[in-house]
Design a protein around this motif. Structure first.
Motif, PDB file in Angstrom:
ATOM      1  N   ALA A  86       0.837  -1.202   0.000  1.00  0.00           N
ATOM      2  CA  ALA A  86       0.000   0.000   0.000  1.00  0.00           C
ATOM      3  C   ALA A  86       0.870   1.250   0.000  1.00  0.00           C
ATOM      4  O   ALA A  86       0.571   2.229  -0.693  1.00  0.00           O
ATOM      5  CB  ALA A  86      -0.934   0.002   1.206  1.00  0.00           C
ATOM      6  N   THR A 102      -4.644   2.096  -3.119  1.00  0.00           N
ATOM      7  CA  THR A 102      -4.183   2.291  -1.743  1.00  0.00           C
ATOM      8  C   THR A 102      -5.313   1.977  -0.760  1.00  0.00           C
ATOM      9  O   THR A 102      -5.106   1.269   0.234  1.00  0.00           O
ATOM     10  CB  THR A 102      -3.680   3.728  -1.531  1.00  0.00           C
ATOM     11  OG1 THR A 102      -2.647   3.999  -2.481  1.00  0.00           O
ATOM     12  CG2 THR A 102      -3.159   3.935  -0.129  1.00  0.00           C
ATOM     13  N   LYS A 105      -5.813  -1.788  -0.567  1.00  0.00           N
ATOM     14  CA  LYS A 105      -4.758  -2.487   0.176  1.00  0.00           C
ATOM     15  C   LYS A 105      -4.854  -2.225   1.681  1.00  0.00           C
ATOM     16  O   LYS A 105      -4.642  -3.135   2.488  1.00  0.00           O
ATOM     17  CB  LYS A 105      -3.394  -2.115  -0.370  1.00  0.00           C
ATOM     18  CG  LYS A 105      -3.150  -2.725  -1.752  1.00  0.00           C
ATOM     19  CD  LYS A 105      -1.763  -2.494  -2.234  1.00  0.00           C
ATOM     20  CE  LYS A 105      -1.539  -3.104  -3.593  1.00  0.00           C
ATOM     21  NZ  LYS A 105      -1.603  -4.552  -3.580  1.00  0.00           N
TER      22      LYS A 105
END
Length: 154
Positions: A86, A102, A105
């Motif tokens: 991430a 992002t 994750k």
């Protein structure tokens, strides 16, 4: 210059890389366990549907539960791997991909953390915690992760 791991948690990049390498080696083991777990679940369903003895059904149900619990144990530490990936997505040039990837994750990492709590409930480390609640919460983070990936691909 310190990495995000060194600033936040005090981990060196060497220790994070070692965790990532260890998790990469466990992927084949997880696939094999998943296969056995799902076959056990299928056999359990089939035996139950066709009226086999409760003892036979219970054996496959216990096997499926044991493998499911083992797989949760094998995933301990995987959240560090996911958070590392991430952090790498924070610099993606495309804003939509950067945000959705992002976000996905981070939600996957939270799914794994709460899944660790479910494992702890199953093995008796957290006997007073509500396993069902934490399992539902874990699954919600997993679902949000999938939705974010679908949005990225849309």
């Amino acid at each position: 210059q310190l990495s995000i791991w060194e600033k936040t948690f005090g981990f060196t990049m060497d220790s994070v890389a070692a965790i990532v390498r260890l998790n990469a080696m466990t992927a084949a083991r997880d696939k094999m366990c998943r296969f056995v777990q799902y076959i056990s679940r299928f056999i359990w369903y089939h035996l139950e549907k066709h009226g086999y003895s409760a003892d036979a059904v219970a054996r496959f149900r216990q096997l499926e539960g044991a493998i499911s619990t083992a797989r949760k144990l094998f995933r301990i530490g995987k959240s560090v791997d996911v958070l590392q990936s991430a952090a790498a997505t924070l610099h993606h040039p495309d804003l939509l991909v950067r945000c959705t990837l992002t976000f996905s994750k981070v939600n996957t990492a939270l799914f794994l953390v709460f899944d660790h709590i479910v494992w702890g409930c199953r093995v008796g480390i957290f006997p007073r915690m509500d396993k069902h609640y934490w399992g539902q919460l874990s699954n919600r983070f997993w679902l949000v992760s999938l939705v974010a990936l679908l949005l990225r691909d849309f």
